[in-house]
Design an enzyme around this catalytic site. Structure first.
Site, mmCIF file in Angstrom:
data_model
loop_
_atom_site.group_PDB
_atom_site.id
_atom_site.type_symbol
_atom_site.label_atom_id
_atom_site.label_comp_id
_atom_site.label_asym_id
_atom_site.label_seq_id
_atom_site.Cartn_x
_atom_site.Cartn_y
_atom_site.Cartn_z
ATOM 1 N N GLY A 155 0.829 -1.209 0.000
ATOM 2 C CA GLY A 155 0.000 0.000 0.000
ATOM 3 C C GLY A 155 0.860 1.253 0.000
ATOM 4 C CE LYS A 156 4.106 2.395 5.825
ATOM 5 N NZ LYS A 156 5.265 2.311 6.727
ATOM 6 C CG ASP A 192 7.769 4.367 11.588
ATOM 7 O OD1 ASP A 192 7.830 3.159 11.258
ATOM 8 O OD2 ASP A 192 7.372 4.730 12.706
ATOM 9 C CB SER A 193 2.930 6.234 8.667
ATOM 10 O OG SER A 193 2.971 4.993 7.979
ATOM 11 C CE1 TYR A 223 -5.606 0.142 13.409
ATOM 12 C CE2 TYR A 223 -3.574 0.835 12.328
ATOM 13 C CZ TYR A 223 -4.225 0.156 13.339
ATOM 14 O OH TYR A 223 -3.494 -0.528 14.293
ATOM 15 C CE LYS A 237 -4.178 6.608 2.354
ATOM 16 N NZ LYS A 237 -3.862 5.240 2.770
HETATM 17 P P1 IMP Z 1 5.040 0.953 9.708
HETATM 18 O O1 IMP Z 1 5.247 0.150 8.467
HETATM 19 O O2 IMP Z 1 5.729 0.413 10.907
HETATM 20 O O3 IMP Z 1 5.269 2.415 9.476
HETATM 21 O O4 IMP Z 1 3.487 0.742 10.066
HETATM 22 C C1 IMP Z 1 2.532 1.624 9.648
HETATM 23 C C2 IMP Z 1 1.162 1.087 10.086
HETATM 24 O O5 IMP Z 1 0.336 2.221 10.383
HETATM 25 C C3 IMP Z 1 0.466 0.348 8.953
HETATM 26 O O6 IMP Z 1 0.666 -1.026 8.997
HETATM 27 C C4 IMP Z 1 -0.988 0.705 9.212
HETATM 28 O O7 IMP Z 1 -1.514 -0.150 10.204
HETATM 29 C C5 IMP Z 1 -0.905 2.120 9.769
HETATM 30 N N1 IMP Z 1 -0.958 3.127 8.668
HETATM 31 C C6 IMP Z 1 0.024 3.975 8.277
HETATM 32 N N2 IMP Z 1 -0.370 4.708 7.230
HETATM 33 C C7 IMP Z 1 -1.599 4.283 6.943
HETATM 34 C C8 IMP Z 1 -2.510 4.650 5.919
HETATM 35 O O8 IMP Z 1 -2.260 5.488 5.039
HETATM 36 N N3 IMP Z 1 -3.695 3.997 5.937
HETATM 37 C C9 IMP Z 1 -4.002 3.061 6.876
HETATM 38 N N4 IMP Z 1 -3.186 2.653 7.822
HETATM 39 C C10 IMP Z 1 -1.977 3.279 7.867
#
Ligand code: IMP
Length: 235
Positions: free
Chosen positions: A12-13, A71-72, A184, A206
């Protein structure tokens, strides 16, 4: 063209980043393009920024090119900012109820180690179940939340060139709606989304309101100037 490695196993990212770089003289390289598994980076930072910079540095050294890392996560007001940096695996790694998320309340102690990739879709489902459970019976006006993203850009030697942050305010819905996006999104109603969940928005809608879109637009002018050293240009 400058080669920019985007180190993520989150499809997705990656899709969102590929859309966001459109029009820039940048070729996005994914772990799959390199044909080598992404090195495991322990995301033990207390903030999104720490984790994003740690990942970007490791991925730049791994790929030998400029690298971008995201990171999000989701910070829910009523949950004192949880799940925050724990968003990806919230249903598996649950800090005690009432403990503030380190990402959203600096100074709060807490560390977490993320293990091997599980099934992302299943994990997202469990996380969304947990979010609905935690907010069961909570009225709409107390369901406020924000998505936060930090994008870190690292030079090929692993030093950090820049980090930018974006957020997106919204509210947590009462039931999943829509099949776009990831994570989410089926439960997140962004401000300005006219009552639709993030998963009901078209991809470009989005990008216009999202935390990642906002962070990326802060970075875009810089990416347009890469490379600062002409010897790094390829092709
Ligand atoms: P990371 O890969 O450790 O940064 O995890 C980010 C997590 O935050 C994702 O697996 C999602 O659960 C949530 N997240 C971050 N960005 C989004 C988004 O754009 N939509 C929905 N969930 C997101």
């Amino acid at each position: 063209m400058i080669r920019l490695f985007f180190g993520t196993s989150n499809g997705g990212k990656l899709r969102e980043l590929r859309r966001l770089v459109a029009g820039l003289p940048v070729e996005v390289i994914s772990p799959e393009d390199l044909g080598r598994p992404l090195p495991e980076v322990v995301e033990d930072g207390l903030t999104f920024r720490e984790n994003a910079e740690k990942k970007a540095a490791a991925f730049a050294r791994f790929a030998g090119t400029w690298a971008l890392a995201d990171d999000s996560g989701l910070c829910v007001d009523l949950l004192a900012g949880r799940p925050g940096v724990y968003s990806a695996r919230w249903s598996e790694l649950d800090p005690p109820r009432g403990a503030a998320s380190p990402a959203c309340a600096l100074g709060e102690a807490g560390r977490c180690e993320l293990g091997a990739e599980g099934s992302r879709g299943l994990r997202d489902e469990r996380n969304n179940d947990k979010l609905l459970e935690e907010l069961a019976g909570v009225p709409d006006d107390r369901r406020g939340a924000a998505y936060v993203a930090v994008l870190a850009l690292a030079r090929p030697d692993g030093t950090i060139q820049a980090s930018v942050e974006g957020d997106c305010r919204g509210r947590i819905g009462r039931a999943r709606r829509g099949d776009g996006g990831f994570g989410y999104d089926p439960l997140f109603l962004p401000e300005g989304g006219e009552g639709r969940t993030m998963a009901e928005l078209a991809p470009e809608e989005k990008d216009a309101v999202s935390h990642r879109g906002r962070a990326f637009r802060a970075l875009r002018p810089l990416l347009g100037q890469l490379p600062f050293d002409k010897s790094e240009r390829q092709g």
